[in-house]
Design a protein around this motif. Structure first.
Motif, PDB file in Angstrom:
ATOM      1  N   ILE A  24       0.841  -1.208   0.000  1.00  8.98           N
ATOM      2  CA  ILE A  24       0.000   0.000   0.000  1.00  8.98           C
ATOM      3  C   ILE A  24       0.867   1.245   0.000  1.00  8.98           C
ATOM      4  O   ILE A  24       0.617   2.212  -0.736  1.00  8.98           O
TER       5      ILE A  24
ATOM      6  N   GLN B 282      -6.881   4.474   2.772  1.00 11.95           N
ATOM      7  CA  GLN B 282      -7.425   3.498   1.838  1.00 11.95           C
ATOM      8  C   GLN B 282      -8.866   3.834   1.430  1.00 11.95           C
ATOM      9  O   GLN B 282      -9.296   3.500   0.325  1.00 11.95           O
TER      10      GLN B 282
ATOM     11  N   THR C  52      -7.842  -2.854   5.081  1.00 12.50           N
ATOM     12  CA  THR C  52      -8.330  -2.719   3.707  1.00 12.50           C
ATOM     13  C   THR C  52      -9.811  -3.053   3.617  1.00 12.50           C
ATOM     14  O   THR C  52     -10.592  -2.318   2.996  1.00 12.50           O
TER      15      THR C  52
ATOM     16  N   GLN D 154     -12.757  -0.538   2.384  1.00 11.43           N
ATOM     17  CA  GLN D 154     -13.584  -0.893   1.219  1.00 11.43           C
ATOM     18  C   GLN D 154     -15.061  -0.859   1.565  1.00 11.43           C
ATOM     19  O   GLN D 154     -15.881  -0.344   0.786  1.00 11.43           O
TER      20      GLN D 154
END
Length: 482
Positions: A141, A189, A361, A365
Motif C-alpha cells: 500500500i 485506503q 483494507t 472498502q
C-alpha cells in the motif's frame, strides 16, 4: 451539573495553558492552518474560506480557476468569511488573498471530494502500524502511494483545550511513499477507493486520538442533555487529568473539531466505540446526538455519516461480560436514528488477541461501498450487510428473516456456526442453522424444546460466517433483550 464542574476544575488546575497562535491576532491578514498549500476544496459547491484581519477591513480573494474576484469585510472581532463557488474537480490552482497591506498566496490547490475522518485508535492506526501490530499489506500500500498524488491529508494535531479554539496547527500532505506511512490506514485506503473510482482528487481531514470516548468529541452544550456522561468518566481521568486529559468530555471537540468545522466537506467517516463499551446503551443515544451536532457545525444537515461497527475482540476482563457485543448492537440500532448514515460491518475481520485488527483494507472498502452507492449514486455497488428483520417460532424451530440479501444468504460451503438458542430459562445453547431460502435461516437446538430467543454472533469474540451474495457479513444480533 456538579460532575461537569468537577472535571473542568481539574483541567484548569492541571492543564498547561494552551497558547494557540490563532487565538491571538495582530490585525494582519491571516488564514487558518487548514487553508494552506496543497489543500483540497469540495467541488461544485460554495466552499467556505475564512480568516482574520483588522476589524472592519476589506479582504479580497482571487481564486485561480475563475476571473471573478470576491470581497468580504471582517466583523467586530476581526474574523472574515466568504463562500466561493468551486468548479468541477481539477487543479492545481492558486488562491490570492489580500488586505491590510498583506498578500497571501495559497498554492497547489486542488478541487475534488473532501471527507472528515475521525475516531479513536483503529482510525488513527497508521499504515506503518503500531509496535508489534502491523497493518496487512502495508508495504504494498505504501509503495503504491506514489501513484496517488491527488490524495491529500490534513492531520489535526493532538491538542486538548478546556475552552473552544478557532484554529490548530498542521499542514496538508500529498500522498507519496514518504508521507503515506504516517497516514491513517483506514482513512487513506478509503480515499484511494474513492479516488480510483471517481477519478478526482480526494482530501482527508484527519482528526483522531486513540483510546478516546465519544463524549470527548461532543460539545458541552450537547452533553448537557446527557448528565450521566459526567458520572461515567474514565477512572484514570479522575485520578490524573494531567496525564490523560483527552478522556474528558468536550475536550477534543474544543481543540480538534471546532478549528476545522468551517471547512466545506462532503461527509464524515467515523471509527470509534471501544472506549464506550462499558456504557453501550448510553452510546446508542450519544452517537446520533454527535452526528446531529457535527452536521449543524458544518452547516450540512444531510451530510453523509458512515461509520464502522467495532470488531469482535477477546476482552480478558470478566467484568465486560457481553457489553462489547451490546455496543455493536447499539451501533446497529443507531442506524434507525441517524438519517443519511451507513455502517460497515466487520464481524468477520476481528482478531481475538489484538484490539487493532490488521486488515484495514476490508474496513476501508466497506466504508467506500456506502459512499459510492449512497453519496455518489453508483447503483451497481453493493453496500449493505444483511440485517435481521423478524423471527417466527414454528414448533421447535426458529425461522429468521433478513433484509439486504439480494441474491441470497451464504456461509460458504458449511453451515453457519455462530447461532445460539434459548428457551424461557434464558440459557443459550449452540444451535444448528440452515439457510433454507434466499433470505431465510432455520435454527434448531436439541437442548431447547420450546424456543424463545435466538442470537447470532452475540459474543465479545466471534468470527462472523453469515454473508449476503455480495460478500458482506451480517452484524451480530439478538432477538431478546435479556
Amino acid at each position: 451539573m456538579p460532575g461537569r464542574i468537577y472535571f473542568l476544575n481539574l483541567l484548569m488546575l492541571f492543564l498547561f495553558p494552551l497558547e494557540n497562535a490563532a487565538q491571538l491576532h495582530s490585525g494582519r491578514l491571516s488564514l487558518p492552518a487548514v487553508i494552506s498549500d496543497h489543500m483540497v476544496l469540495q467541488q461544485r459547491t460554495k466552499a467556505v474560506l475564512w480568516g482574520w484581519a483588522e476589524k472592519g477591513s476589506e479582504v479580497n480573494i482571487a481564486p485561480g480557476w475563475t476571473s471573478e474576484k470576491y470581497t468580504t469585510v471582517t466583523d467586530s472581532t476581526g474574523k472574515w468569511k466568504a463562500r466561493i463557488p468551486t468548479p468541477p474537480a481539477g487543479g492545481p490552482y492558486s488562491i490570492e488573498f489580500s488586505g491590510n497591506g498583506t498578500h497571501i498566496r495559497v498554492k497547489d490547490v486542488f478541487i475534488g471530494e473532501v471527507w472528515v475522518c475521525s475516531g479513536q485508535s483503529n482510525m488513527e492506526m497508521p499504515l506503518k502500524g503500531y509496535r508489534k501490530q502491523p497493518v496487512l499489506n502495508a508495504a504494498a500500500i505504501i509503495a503504491d502511494a506514489a501513484h496517488h498524488p491527488e490524495i491529500h491529508v490534513f492531520r489535526v494535531p493532538k491538542v486538548v483545550s478546556a475552552t473552544p479554539l478557532n484554529d490548530c496547527a498542521g499542514s496538508w500532505k500529498t500522498a507519496d511513499t514518504s508521507t503515506a506511512p504516517d497516514f491513517s490506514a483506514v482513512a487513506y485506503q478509503y480515499a484511494t477507493a474513492l479516488q480510483e473510482r471517481l477519478k478526482v482528487p480526494v482530501g482527508i481531514i484527519a482528526t483522531y486520538w486513540g483510546g478516546t470516548a465519544i463524549q470527548s468529541w461532543m460539545s458541552e452544550e450537547t452533553l448537557a442533555r446527557f448528565p450521566e456522561v459526567w458520572l461515567t468518566g474514565r477512572p484514570d481521568t479522575i485520578r490524573d487529568p494531567e496525564k490523560d486529559p483527552e478522556h474528558t468530555p468536550s475536550i477534543l471537540f474544543n481543540s480538534m473539531i471546532l478549528p476545522v468545522c468551517n471547512y466545506t466537506i462532503k461527509g464524515f467517516v467515523w471509527y470509534q466505540g471501544e472506549s464506550n463499551r462499558e456504557h453501550p446503551l448510553l452510546y446508542r443515544r450519544l452517537l446520533p446526538a454527535m452526528v446531529k451536532e457535527w452536521r449543524t457545525r458544518w452547516n450540512g444537515g444531510t451530510l453523509p455519516f458512515y461509520y464502522v461497527q467495532i470488531a469482535p475482540y477477546g476482552y480478558a476482563d470478566p467484568d465486560h461480560k457481553l457489553l462489547p457485543a451490546v455496543l455493536r448492537e447499539s451501533q446497529l440500532l443507531a442506524l434507525h436514528d441517524i438519517p443519511h448514515a451507513g455502517m460497515a460491518v466487520i464481524l468477520d475481520a476481528g482478531e481475538e488477541k489484538y484490539i487493532h485488527p490488521p486488515d484495514k483494507t476490508v474496513v476501508s472498502q466497506r466504508l467506500a461501498y456506502w459512499a459510492l452507492a449512497k453519496t455518489y449514486h453508483q447503483k451497481e455497488i453493493d453496500y449493505a450487510s444483511p440485517v435481521f428483520r423478524k423471527m417466527k417460532i414454528r414448533g421447535r424451530e426458529a425461522w429468521l428473516y433478513f433484509d439486504f440479501v439480494k441474491e441470497g444468504l451464504t456461509s460458504g460451503n458449511k453451515a453457519p456456526a455462530q447461532f445460539e438458542m434459548a428457551g424461557s430459562d434464558h440459557v443459550f445453547h449452540p444451535a444448528t442453522a440452515v439457510i433454507v431460502h434466499r433470505n431465510l435461516v432455520k435454527v434448531h437446538c436439541d437442548a431447547v424444546t420450546a424456543p424463545v430467543a435466538v442470537r447470532y454472533g452475540f459474543k465479545n469474540w466471534v468470527k462472523g460466517d453469515l454473508y449476503n451474495s455480495a460478500g458482506l457479513p451480517a452484524s451480530s444480533f439478538r432477538t431478546d433483550n435479556w
